[in-house]
Design a protein around this motif. Structure first.
Motif, short mmCIF file in Angstrom:
data_model
loop_
_atom_site.label_atom_id
_atom_site.label_comp_id
_atom_site.label_asym_id
_atom_site.label_seq_id
_atom_site.Cartn_x
_atom_site.Cartn_y
_atom_site.Cartn_z
N GLU A 92 0.83 -1.20 0.00
CA GLU A 92 0.00 0.00 0.00
C GLU A 92 0.87 1.26 0.00
O GLU A 92 0.65 2.20 -0.79
CB GLU A 92 -0.90 0.00 1.23
CG GLU A 92 -1.81 1.23 1.32
CD GLU A 92 -2.65 1.24 2.60
OE1 GLU A 92 -3.42 2.22 2.78
OE2 GLU A 92 -2.53 0.30 3.41
N ASN A 93 1.87 1.29 0.87
CA ASN A 93 2.76 2.46 0.97
C ASN A 93 3.56 2.65 -0.32
O ASN A 93 3.80 3.79 -0.75
CB ASN A 93 3.72 2.29 2.15
CG ASN A 93 3.00 2.40 3.49
OD1 ASN A 93 1.91 2.99 3.57
ND2 ASN A 93 3.59 1.84 4.52
N ALA A 94 3.98 1.54 -0.94
CA ALA A 94 4.77 1.63 -2.17
C ALA A 94 3.96 2.23 -3.31
O ALA A 94 4.47 3.02 -4.10
CB ALA A 94 5.29 0.25 -2.55
N ILE A 95 2.69 1.86 -3.39
CA ILE A 95 1.82 2.41 -4.45
C ILE A 95 1.63 3.91 -4.23
O ILE A 95 1.67 4.70 -5.18
CB ILE A 95 0.46 1.68 -4.48
CG1 ILE A 95 0.66 0.22 -4.89
CG2 ILE A 95 -0.50 2.37 -5.44
CD1 ILE A 95 -0.58 -0.64 -4.77
N ARG A 96 1.45 4.31 -2.96
CA ARG A 96 1.30 5.74 -2.67
C ARG A 96 2.56 6.52 -3.04
O ARG A 96 2.50 7.67 -3.49
CB ARG A 96 1.01 5.94 -1.18
CG ARG A 96 -0.33 5.47 -0.71
CD ARG A 96 -0.51 5.77 0.78
NE ARG A 96 -1.64 5.07 1.35
CZ ARG A 96 -2.89 5.48 1.25
NH1 ARG A 96 -3.17 6.59 0.60
NH2 ARG A 96 -3.88 4.77 1.79
N ALA A 97 3.71 5.88 -2.81
CA ALA A 97 4.99 6.58 -2.99
C ALA A 97 5.49 6.55 -4.44
O ALA A 97 6.54 7.12 -4.74
CB ALA A 97 6.04 5.95 -2.08
N ALA A 98 4.77 5.89 -5.33
CA ALA A 98 5.25 5.68 -6.70
C ALA A 98 5.03 6.87 -7.62
O ALA A 98 5.30 6.79 -8.82
CB ALA A 98 4.59 4.44 -7.31
N ASN A 99 4.50 7.96 -7.08
CA ASN A 99 4.27 9.18 -7.87
C ASN A 99 3.36 8.93 -9.07
O ASN A 99 3.59 9.43 -10.17
CB ASN A 99 5.60 9.78 -8.34
CG ASN A 99 5.42 11.19 -8.88
OD1 ASN A 99 4.56 11.94 -8.41
ND2 ASN A 99 6.21 11.56 -9.86
N LEU A 100 2.32 8.16 -8.83
CA LEU A 100 1.33 7.89 -9.88
C LEU A 100 0.00 8.58 -9.56
O LEU A 100 -0.96 8.46 -10.31
CB LEU A 100 1.10 6.38 -10.02
CG LEU A 100 2.32 5.57 -10.48
CD1 LEU A 100 2.04 4.08 -10.35
CD2 LEU A 100 2.69 5.92 -11.91
N GLY A 101 -0.02 9.29 -8.42
CA GLY A 101 -1.24 9.98 -8.04
C GLY A 101 -2.35 9.04 -7.60
O GLY A 101 -3.53 9.39 -7.69
N LEU A 102 -1.99 7.85 -7.09
CA LEU A 102 -2.99 6.85 -6.71
C LEU A 102 -3.08 6.74 -5.19
O LEU A 102 -2.10 6.91 -4.48
CB LEU A 102 -2.62 5.49 -7.31
CG LEU A 102 -2.56 5.48 -8.84
CD1 LEU A 102 -2.06 4.12 -9.33
CD2 LEU A 102 -3.91 5.80 -9.45
N ASN A 103 -4.30 6.43 -4.71
CA ASN A 103 -4.56 6.37 -3.27
C ASN A 103 -5.23 5.03 -2.92
O ASN A 103 -6.45 4.95 -2.81
CB ASN A 103 -5.46 7.55 -2.87
CG ASN A 103 -5.62 7.65 -1.37
OD1 ASN A 103 -4.73 7.30 -0.61
ND2 ASN A 103 -6.77 8.13 -0.93
#
Length: 199
Positions: A92-103
């Motif tokens: 979850e944290n990795a997806i938030r931190a990937a700079n894709l604008g996803l939550n």
């Protein structure tokens, strides 16, 4: 009269050629990364670049595909099903931190599954997409310039074995390639920004 060793000139030009190959690889990676900045409905490929940090500090982290399966629930939602319950928070944290604008958020019906809404493309969303494009552009241009510097340093090491003209020819070659790939990156950015504006 400078009696230049042909082998030395050939090696110098090969350094420039290797630089061109590396720059092309960087450009291909850049165009692939641009595809991840999508204005279209939810697509699992959107998460291809996500990396999860691990305890061993493996360089670049672990690919999301090694820890979870990703699918499109509908046109606006991705589902990420994590294999190991202990890894859910890290994913979850990795997806938030990937700079894709996803939550992402944990699915209430399954604690090992994340729901990742893909927002409608409003002004705020467009701005996030543009920022993601510009960051990819900056990192690629920096990598291209670093490769140019590497080649120049390699050419300098030939010293007096290489004539001034030979040195100039090799350096001009790598500069031409730098200019070419810088222009290619700029063209791709222009097209992507236009795509975002039309979304």
């Amino acid at each position: 009269f400078f009696d230049e060793n042909n082998d030395t000139l050939e090696l110098a030009m090969k350094e420039a050629s290797n630089g061109e190959i590396k720059m092309n690889q960087l450009f291909v990676e850049f165009t692939n990364n641009l595809r991840e900045v999508s204005t279209r409905p939810a697509n699992p490929a959107l998460l291809d670049s996500v990396r999860i940090a691990d305890k061993d500090n493996k360089k670049g982290g672990t690919a999301l595909s090694a820890l979870a399966t990703v699918s499109a629930r509908d046109g606006r939602t991705l589902t990420v099903t994590v294999f190991d319950p202990a890894s859910v928070k890290n994913v979850e944290n990795a997806i938030r931190a990937a700079n894709l604008g996803l939550n992402p958020m944990i699915d209430n019906t399954m604690d090992t599954r994340l729901l990742v809404p893909v927002q409608n493309v409003g002004k705020e969303w467009r701005d996030k997409l543009k920022k993601a494009v510009q960051e990819r552009e900056s990192s690629t241009l920096l990598a291209i310039r670093n490769e140019r510097m590497r080649v120049r340093n390699a050419i300098k090491k030939f010293g007096t074995k290489l004539s001034k003209q030979g040195k100039r020819d090799a350096e001009n070659e790598i500069q031409d390639q730098t200019d070419t790939f810088t222009k290619k990156v700029a063209e791709q950015v222009k097209l992507k920004l236009k795509e975002i504006e039309k979304a």
